[in-house]
Each structure stands twice: as C-alpha cells, then as structure tokens.
Design a protein around this motif. Structure first.
Motif, PDB file in Angstrom:
ATOM      1  N   TRP A 292       6.958  -1.412   0.964  1.00 42.18           N
ATOM      2  CA  TRP A 292       5.750  -2.242   1.016  1.00 42.18           C
ATOM      3  C   TRP A 292       5.808  -3.250   2.158  1.00 42.18           C
ATOM      4  CZ3 TRP A 292       6.306  -7.465   0.591  1.00 42.18           C
ATOM      5  CH2 TRP A 292       7.533  -7.919   0.090  1.00 42.18           C
TER       6      TRP A 292
ATOM      7  N   TRP B 130       2.047  33.702   6.057  1.00 39.97           N
ATOM      8  CA  TRP B 130       2.127  33.775   7.510  1.00 39.97           C
ATOM      9  C   TRP B 130       3.506  34.241   7.980  1.00 39.97           C
ATOM     10  CZ3 TRP B 130       1.191  29.332   4.685  1.00 39.97           C
ATOM     11  CH2 TRP B 130       2.266  28.449   4.541  1.00 39.97           C
TER      12      TRP B 130
ATOM     13  N   PHE C 215      -2.038   2.496  -1.434  1.00 35.21           N
ATOM     14  CA  PHE C 215      -1.639   3.426  -0.374  1.00 35.21           C
ATOM     15  C   PHE C 215      -0.827   4.565  -0.968  1.00 35.21           C
ATOM     16  CE2 PHE C 215      -0.961   4.400   4.046  1.00 35.21           C
ATOM     17  CZ  PHE C 215       0.237   5.088   4.060  1.00 35.21           C
TER      18      PHE C 215
ATOM     19  N   SER D 218       3.546 -13.830   7.848  1.00 34.16           N
ATOM     20  CA  SER D 218       4.097 -12.540   8.271  1.00 34.16           C
ATOM     21  C   SER D 218       3.455 -12.132   9.590  1.00 34.16           C
ATOM     22  CB  SER D 218       3.776 -11.488   7.204  1.00 34.16           C
ATOM     23  OG  SER D 218       2.384 -11.238   7.205  1.00 34.16           O
ATOM     24  N   LEU D 219       4.061 -11.136  10.200  1.00 34.10           N
ATOM     25  CA  LEU D 219       3.542 -10.656  11.493  1.00 34.10           C
ATOM     26  C   LEU D 219       2.119 -10.129  11.333  1.00 34.10           C
ATOM     27  CD1 LEU D 219       6.709  -8.811  12.864  1.00 34.10           C
ATOM     28  CD2 LEU D 219       5.625 -10.851  13.806  1.00 34.10           C
ATOM     29  N   SER D 220       1.870  -9.500  10.179  1.00 34.99           N
ATOM     30  CA  SER D 220       0.551  -8.888   9.994  1.00 34.99           C
ATOM     31  C   SER D 220      -0.452  -9.900   9.461  1.00 34.99           C
ATOM     32  CB  SER D 220       0.671  -7.753   8.983  1.00 34.99           C
ATOM     33  OG  SER D 220       0.976  -8.298   7.704  1.00 34.99           O
TER      34      SER D 220
ATOM     35  N   LEU E  98      -0.547 -10.675   6.346  1.00 28.78           N
ATOM     36  CA  LEU E  98      -0.702 -10.448   4.911  1.00 28.78           C
ATOM     37  C   LEU E  98       0.364 -11.232   4.157  1.00 28.78           C
ATOM     38  CD1 LEU E  98      -2.337  -7.920   6.012  1.00 28.78           C
ATOM     39  CD2 LEU E  98      -1.628  -6.764   3.932  1.00 28.78           C
ATOM     40  N   THR E  99       0.006 -11.674   2.975  1.00 28.09           N
ATOM     41  CA  THR E  99       0.992 -12.326   2.109  1.00 28.09           C
ATOM     42  C   THR E  99       1.786 -11.221   1.400  1.00 28.09           C
ATOM     43  OG1 THR E  99      -0.474 -12.255   0.192  1.00 28.09           O
ATOM     44  CG2 THR E  99      -0.646 -14.193   1.640  1.00 28.09           C
ATOM     45  N   GLU E 100       2.912 -11.599   0.793  1.00 25.71           N
ATOM     46  CA  GLU E 100       3.733 -10.621   0.052  1.00 25.71           C
ATOM     47  C   GLU E 100       2.901  -9.961  -1.033  1.00 25.71           C
ATOM     48  OE1 GLU E 100       7.592 -11.959  -1.126  1.00 25.71           O
ATOM     49  OE2 GLU E 100       7.688 -10.590  -2.841  1.00 25.71           O
TER      50      GLU E 100
ATOM     51  N   ALA F   8      -5.794  37.457   9.213  1.00 20.67           N
ATOM     52  CA  ALA F   8      -4.552  37.768   9.969  1.00 20.67           C
ATOM     53  C   ALA F   8      -3.945  39.076   9.467  1.00 20.67           C
ATOM     54  CB  ALA F   8      -3.552  36.643   9.774  1.00 20.67           C
TER      55      ALA F   8
ATOM     56  N   LEU G 163      -3.520  33.536  13.269  1.00 22.88           N
ATOM     57  CA  LEU G 163      -3.242  33.465  11.830  1.00 22.88           C
ATOM     58  C   LEU G 163      -4.479  33.008  11.072  1.00 22.88           C
ATOM     59  CD1 LEU G 163       0.353  31.952  11.882  1.00 22.88           C
ATOM     60  CD2 LEU G 163      -0.322  34.211  11.063  1.00 22.88           C
TER      61      LEU G 163
ATOM     62  N   PHE H 299      -1.694  -3.732  -1.602  1.00 20.13           N
ATOM     63  CA  PHE H 299      -2.202  -2.648  -0.743  1.00 20.13           C
ATOM     64  C   PHE H 299      -1.311  -1.427  -0.844  1.00 20.13           C
ATOM     65  CE2 PHE H 299      -4.557  -0.625   2.492  1.00 20.13           C
ATOM     66  CZ  PHE H 299      -3.641   0.105   3.232  1.00 20.13           C
ATOM     67  N   HIS H 300       0.004  -1.660  -0.921  1.00 20.10           N
ATOM     68  CA  HIS H 300       0.956  -0.553  -0.952  1.00 20.10           C
ATOM     69  C   HIS H 300       0.781   0.295  -2.210  1.00 20.10           C
ATOM     70  CE1 HIS H 300       4.338   1.609   0.542  1.00 20.10           C
ATOM     71  NE2 HIS H 300       5.043   1.420  -0.554  1.00 20.10           N
TER      72      HIS H 300
ATOM     73  N   TRP I  33       3.670  -3.533   5.449  1.00 14.14           N
ATOM     74  CA  TRP I  33       2.366  -4.202   5.529  1.00 14.14           C
ATOM     75  C   TRP I  33       2.511  -5.684   5.866  1.00 14.14           C
ATOM     76  CZ3 TRP I  33       0.001  -0.071   6.162  1.00 14.14           C
ATOM     77  CH2 TRP I  33       0.240   1.060   5.382  1.00 14.14           C
ATOM     78  N   LEU I  34       3.742  -6.161   5.947  1.00 13.32           N
ATOM     79  CA  LEU I  34       3.976  -7.529   6.446  1.00 13.32           C
ATOM     80  C   LEU I  34       4.065  -7.491   7.967  1.00 13.32           C
ATOM     81  CD1 LEU I  34       6.682  -8.775   3.898  1.00 13.32           C
ATOM     82  CD2 LEU I  34       4.213  -9.189   3.871  1.00 13.32           C
ATOM     83  N   VAL I  35       4.181  -6.263   8.508  1.00 16.18           N
ATOM     84  CA  VAL I  35       4.286  -6.101   9.970  1.00 16.18           C
ATOM     85  C   VAL I  35       2.986  -5.507  10.510  1.00 16.18           C
ATOM     86  CG1 VAL I  35       5.529  -4.901  11.804  1.00 16.18           C
ATOM     87  CG2 VAL I  35       6.769  -5.784   9.818  1.00 16.18           C
ATOM     88  N   VAL I  36       2.475  -4.476   9.802  1.00 18.46           N
ATOM     89  CA  VAL I  36       1.271  -3.782  10.266  1.00 18.46           C
ATOM     90  C   VAL I  36       0.112  -4.160   9.358  1.00 18.46           C
ATOM     91  CG1 VAL I  36       0.203  -1.511  10.445  1.00 18.46           C
ATOM     92  CG2 VAL I  36       2.572  -1.848  11.175  1.00 18.46           C
ATOM     93  N   ASN I  37      -0.953  -4.666   9.916  1.00 22.78           N
ATOM     94  CA  ASN I  37      -2.098  -5.077   9.097  1.00 22.78           C
ATOM     95  C   ASN I  37      -3.029  -3.884   8.896  1.00 22.78           C
ATOM     96  OD1 ASN I  37      -4.475  -6.078   8.034  1.00 22.78           O
ATOM     97  ND2 ASN I  37      -4.242  -8.054   9.081  1.00 22.78           N
ATOM     98  N   PRO I  38      -3.144  -3.387   7.641  1.00 21.70           N
ATOM     99  CA  PRO I  38      -3.989  -2.203   7.416  1.00 21.70           C
ATOM    100  C   PRO I  38      -5.457  -2.455   7.732  1.00 21.70           C
ATOM    101  CG  PRO I  38      -3.227  -3.135   5.332  1.00 21.70           C
ATOM    102  CD  PRO I  38      -2.486  -3.843   6.426  1.00 21.70           C
TER     103      PRO I  38
ATOM    104  N   ASN J 297      -2.614  34.937   2.071  1.00 26.50           N
ATOM    105  CA  ASN J 297      -2.358  35.482   3.394  1.00 26.50           C
ATOM    106  C   ASN J 297      -1.086  34.859   3.970  1.00 26.50           C
ATOM    107  OD1 ASN J 297      -2.625  36.476   5.899  1.00 26.50           O
ATOM    108  ND2 ASN J 297      -4.582  35.491   6.351  1.00 26.50           N
TER     109      ASN J 297
ATOM    110  N   TRP K 267      -8.469  33.734   9.314  1.00 26.75           N
ATOM    111  CA  TRP K 267      -8.824  34.246   7.994  1.00 26.75           C
ATOM    112  C   TRP K 267      -8.333  35.653   7.777  1.00 26.75           C
ATOM    113  CZ3 TRP K 267      -9.931  30.225   5.443  1.00 26.75           C
ATOM    114  CH2 TRP K 267     -10.688  29.174   6.009  1.00 26.75           C
TER     115      TRP K 267
ATOM    116  N   ALA L 196       0.449  -7.471   0.454  1.00 24.61           N
ATOM    117  CA  ALA L 196       1.157  -6.287   0.959  1.00 24.61           C
ATOM    118  C   ALA L 196       1.519  -5.369  -0.204  1.00 24.61           C
ATOM    119  CB  ALA L 196       2.404  -6.730   1.707  1.00 24.61           C
ATOM    120  N   LYS L 197       2.041  -5.939  -1.280  1.00 26.75           N
ATOM    121  CA  LYS L 197       2.420  -5.129  -2.441  1.00 26.75           C
ATOM    122  C   LYS L 197       1.190  -4.510  -3.080  1.00 26.75           C
ATOM    123  CE  LYS L 197       6.845  -7.220  -3.643  1.00 26.75           C
ATOM    124  NZ  LYS L 197       7.605  -8.170  -4.472  1.00 26.75           N
TER     125      LYS L 197
END
Lengths: 46, 53
Positions: B14, A45, A21, A5-7, A9-11, B53, B49, A17-18, B17-22, A43, B51, A14-15
């Motif tokens: 999910w 607003w 997350f 994968s681009l990152s 990580l294996t499937e 306000a 606004l 970690f998700h 995370w195959l694209v972005v590495n945490p 209070n 404490w 990824a699952k």
C-alpha cells in the motif's frame, strides 16, 4: 508543515485506495485468466 | 541510503500510494495497460493465431 508523503496521500488514504485497487486488479486478472482458458479450450496456441 | 528499511511485501504494498498519487497516475497507467493489450492482440493476430488458426 506536518510530515507529508511524496504523493500527498495520507497513510489512511493510501490504505483505503489500496483496498479498492486490490479488488479491481484481482477482477482484472480473473477475467484475463478466464479469457485465456476460453482460447485454450477453443484454439490452443501450442 | 543503506539504512533505509527494506519493505516487506505484500504487507507494505500500500505504501506505493505514498509515492505515486493515483489521482494523477491511475488513468495514464490504465491507458498504458490498454495500449499494451492492443499491441499484444495485434501481434497475436499478425502471427496468424487469430480466430481460425
């Protein structure tokens, strides 16, 4: 050279970690939503 | 390029995370999120606004 994968990580990696997350991101969104509710309660607003 | 299969989300999410590495990009992303969060808080406080306000 096997299909890589681009990152690099294996499937399977990824699952794997998700899965982590998704958990961490869900917690982050949950906490942020909670914080916003506190601000709205204390209070707004608008 | 047109014959590339279109992803079906969220089932195919999910594959990012195959694209972005945490191992390379997770920390830069988290620092970018931190910078954005600081910027948003800065603006919110700057427009008054904060404490008390």
């Amino acid at each position: 050279m096997a299909e890589q994968s681009l990152s690099g990580l294996t499937e399977q990696q990824a699952k794997e970690f998700h899965e982590q997350f998704k958990v961490t991101y869900t917690a982050f969104v949950g906490l942020a939503a909670l914080a916003h509710l506190f601000v709205i309660a204390a209070n707004p607003w608008w | 390029m047109s014959d590339v299969a279109k992803p079906k989300n969220p089932e195919d999410d999910w594959k990012i995370w195959l694209v972005v590495n945490p191992a390379t990009w997770l920390m830069p992303w988290l620092f970018a999120v931190l910078v954005i969060a600081i910027a948003v808080h800065w603006v919110v406080f700057a427009v008054g606004l904060g404490w008390h306000a």
